[in-house]
Motif scaffolding. Structure first.
Motif, short mmCIF file in Angstrom:
data_model
loop_
_atom_site.label_atom_id
_atom_site.label_comp_id
_atom_site.label_asym_id
_atom_site.label_seq_id
_atom_site.Cartn_x
_atom_site.Cartn_y
_atom_site.Cartn_z
N LEU A 170 -13.19 -2.34 48.88
CA LEU A 170 -13.45 -3.63 48.24
C LEU A 170 -12.86 -4.69 49.15
O LEU A 170 -11.64 -4.76 49.33
CB LEU A 170 -12.80 -3.70 46.85
CG LEU A 170 -13.55 -3.11 45.67
CD1 LEU A 170 -12.71 -3.24 44.40
CD2 LEU A 170 -14.90 -3.78 45.47
N THR A 195 -7.36 -6.99 40.24
CA THR A 195 -7.65 -6.80 38.81
C THR A 195 -8.48 -5.56 38.58
O THR A 195 -8.27 -4.81 37.63
CB THR A 195 -8.37 -8.04 38.24
OG1 THR A 195 -7.55 -9.20 38.43
CG2 THR A 195 -8.63 -7.87 36.75
N THR A 196 -9.42 -5.31 39.48
CA THR A 196 -10.22 -4.08 39.39
C THR A 196 -9.33 -2.85 39.49
O THR A 196 -9.44 -1.92 38.69
CB THR A 196 -11.28 -4.05 40.51
OG1 THR A 196 -12.14 -5.19 40.37
CG2 THR A 196 -12.12 -2.78 40.44
N LYS A 243 -10.21 -8.20 43.29
CA LYS A 243 -9.98 -6.84 43.78
C LYS A 243 -8.81 -6.17 43.06
O LYS A 243 -8.92 -5.03 42.59
CB LYS A 243 -9.71 -6.85 45.29
CG LYS A 243 -10.75 -7.58 46.13
CD LYS A 243 -10.49 -7.50 47.61
CE LYS A 243 -9.11 -7.93 48.06
NZ LYS A 243 -8.85 -9.37 47.83
N PRO A 284 -10.11 -3.40 30.20
CA PRO A 284 -11.31 -4.18 30.55
C PRO A 284 -11.87 -4.92 29.34
O PRO A 284 -11.68 -4.51 28.20
CB PRO A 284 -12.28 -3.13 31.04
CG PRO A 284 -11.86 -1.87 30.36
CD PRO A 284 -10.37 -1.95 30.24
N VAL A 318 -18.05 3.43 38.46
CA VAL A 318 -17.69 2.19 37.77
C VAL A 318 -18.98 1.53 37.31
O VAL A 318 -19.88 1.29 38.12
CB VAL A 318 -16.88 1.26 38.70
CG1 VAL A 318 -16.67 -0.11 38.04
CG2 VAL A 318 -15.55 1.90 39.06
N VAL A 334 -13.14 -10.38 36.76
CA VAL A 334 -14.06 -9.36 37.25
C VAL A 334 -15.33 -9.48 36.42
O VAL A 334 -15.27 -9.47 35.18
CB VAL A 334 -13.46 -7.94 37.14
CG1 VAL A 334 -14.48 -6.89 37.57
CG2 VAL A 334 -12.20 -7.83 37.99
N ILE A 373 -19.16 -5.58 37.43
CA ILE A 373 -19.35 -4.89 38.71
C ILE A 373 -19.64 -3.40 38.48
O ILE A 373 -19.16 -2.79 37.53
CB ILE A 373 -18.13 -5.05 39.65
CG1 ILE A 373 -16.88 -4.37 39.07
CG2 ILE A 373 -17.87 -6.52 39.94
CD1 ILE A 373 -15.72 -4.32 40.06
N LEU A 421 -18.18 -3.13 34.87
CA LEU A 421 -16.79 -3.42 34.54
C LEU A 421 -16.52 -4.92 34.60
O LEU A 421 -16.92 -5.60 35.56
CB LEU A 421 -15.87 -2.68 35.51
CG LEU A 421 -14.41 -2.50 35.11
CD1 LEU A 421 -14.30 -1.66 33.84
CD2 LEU A 421 -13.62 -1.85 36.25
N SER A 422 -15.84 -5.43 33.56
CA SER A 422 -15.55 -6.86 33.48
C SER A 422 -14.14 -7.07 32.94
O SER A 422 -13.61 -6.24 32.19
CB SER A 422 -16.54 -7.58 32.56
OG SER A 422 -17.86 -7.48 33.04
N LYS A 423 -13.54 -8.21 33.31
CA LYS A 423 -12.26 -8.60 32.76
C LYS A 423 -12.17 -10.11 32.68
O LYS A 423 -12.38 -10.83 33.67
CB LYS A 423 -11.11 -8.08 33.64
CG LYS A 423 -9.74 -8.46 33.12
CD LYS A 423 -9.43 -7.85 31.75
CE LYS A 423 -8.06 -8.27 31.25
NZ LYS A 423 -7.77 -7.69 29.90
#
Length: 233
Positions: free
Chosen positions: A32, A42-43, A40, A53, A4, A17, A20, A7-9
């Protein structure tokens, strides 16, 4: 292995997120760990393809997991907090149906072998799962992961609501997945679960990974201290 990267959201003005990055090697368990709302789930949803993402990527064995639907379908197994199975089907029938849906070639003997490996006693193989406990339902789901030789197994709060015996059984089954060289990602807020199972523990808060613990020879007391120290800082 799972990689990973950044990674963002974002949801409107909220960053769920936040950039990460982590790696889960084959035969490794990565936890996690964090409170509700840490980012967590959402990931997990991004890795499963349920959420797109806002940035970053995830690779499974070098292949873009987020762009490849067939890879997700064929090589990932998701075990939610409460496993949904067909109550009117037996354990064997549930797995046979799931195998058909995922184009996984299987034989009846293979299904029984997978259920046995997952720790479900043979007397329950042909019983309707409507009467199964949470732990027994997990064993059916994990048996399917074993059968399909999943490369990545994602679990959401798997020990929530389990009694000590069921928790012990669950730990044994996860060790089986590790032996099959699956990458296992567990989302939890259970410190003891993380300590017993994980090779690496990532503490997550407000969408960020704020600490990464290599869980080798580290006591539960030390993990607990680092967890609370991060939130006190």
């Amino acid at each position: 292995m799972l990689e990973v990267k950044n990674l963002s959201k974002q949801f409107a003005e909220h960053t769920a997120v936040d950039d990460i990055s982590f790696t889960v090697n084959a035969g490794e368990v990565f936890c996690l760990l964090g409170a509700n709302g840490a980012g967590k789930t959402t990931t997990l949803n991004m890795l499963l393809g349920f959420e797109m993402p806002s940035g970053g990527k995830a690779l499974l064995d070098g292949v873009d997991l987020l762009a490849d639907r067939e890879l997700r379908r064929n090589k990932i197994m998701y075990v939610p907090e409460n496993v949904n199975l067909y109550d009117e089907f037996s354990a064997v029938e549930n797995i046979a149906y799931l195998a058909e849906l995922s184009n996984t070639a299987t034989a009846n003997a293979d299904i029984h072998a997978a259920l046995k490996t997952a720790g479900l006693a043979e007397e329950f193989h042909h019983r309707l799962v409507g009467g199964f406990s949470k732990g027994m339902r997990q064993k059916v789901a994990i048996a399917f992961a074993i059968l399909k030789q999943a490369r990545l197994v994602l679990m959401d709060e798997p020990t929530s609501g389990l009694d000590p015996v069921a928790t012990r059984d669950f730990i044994a089954v996860v060790q089986t997945l590790k032996a099959q060289q699956a990458s296992v990602l567990i989302v939890t807020h259970d410190l003891q679960c993380a300590h017993l199972l994980a090779d690496q523990i990532a503490i997550m808060s407000r969408g960020k990974i704020i600490d990464l613990i290599e869980n080798k020879g580290v006591s539960l007391e030390r993990i607990t201290q680092r967890y609370f120290d991060n939130f006190a800082a």
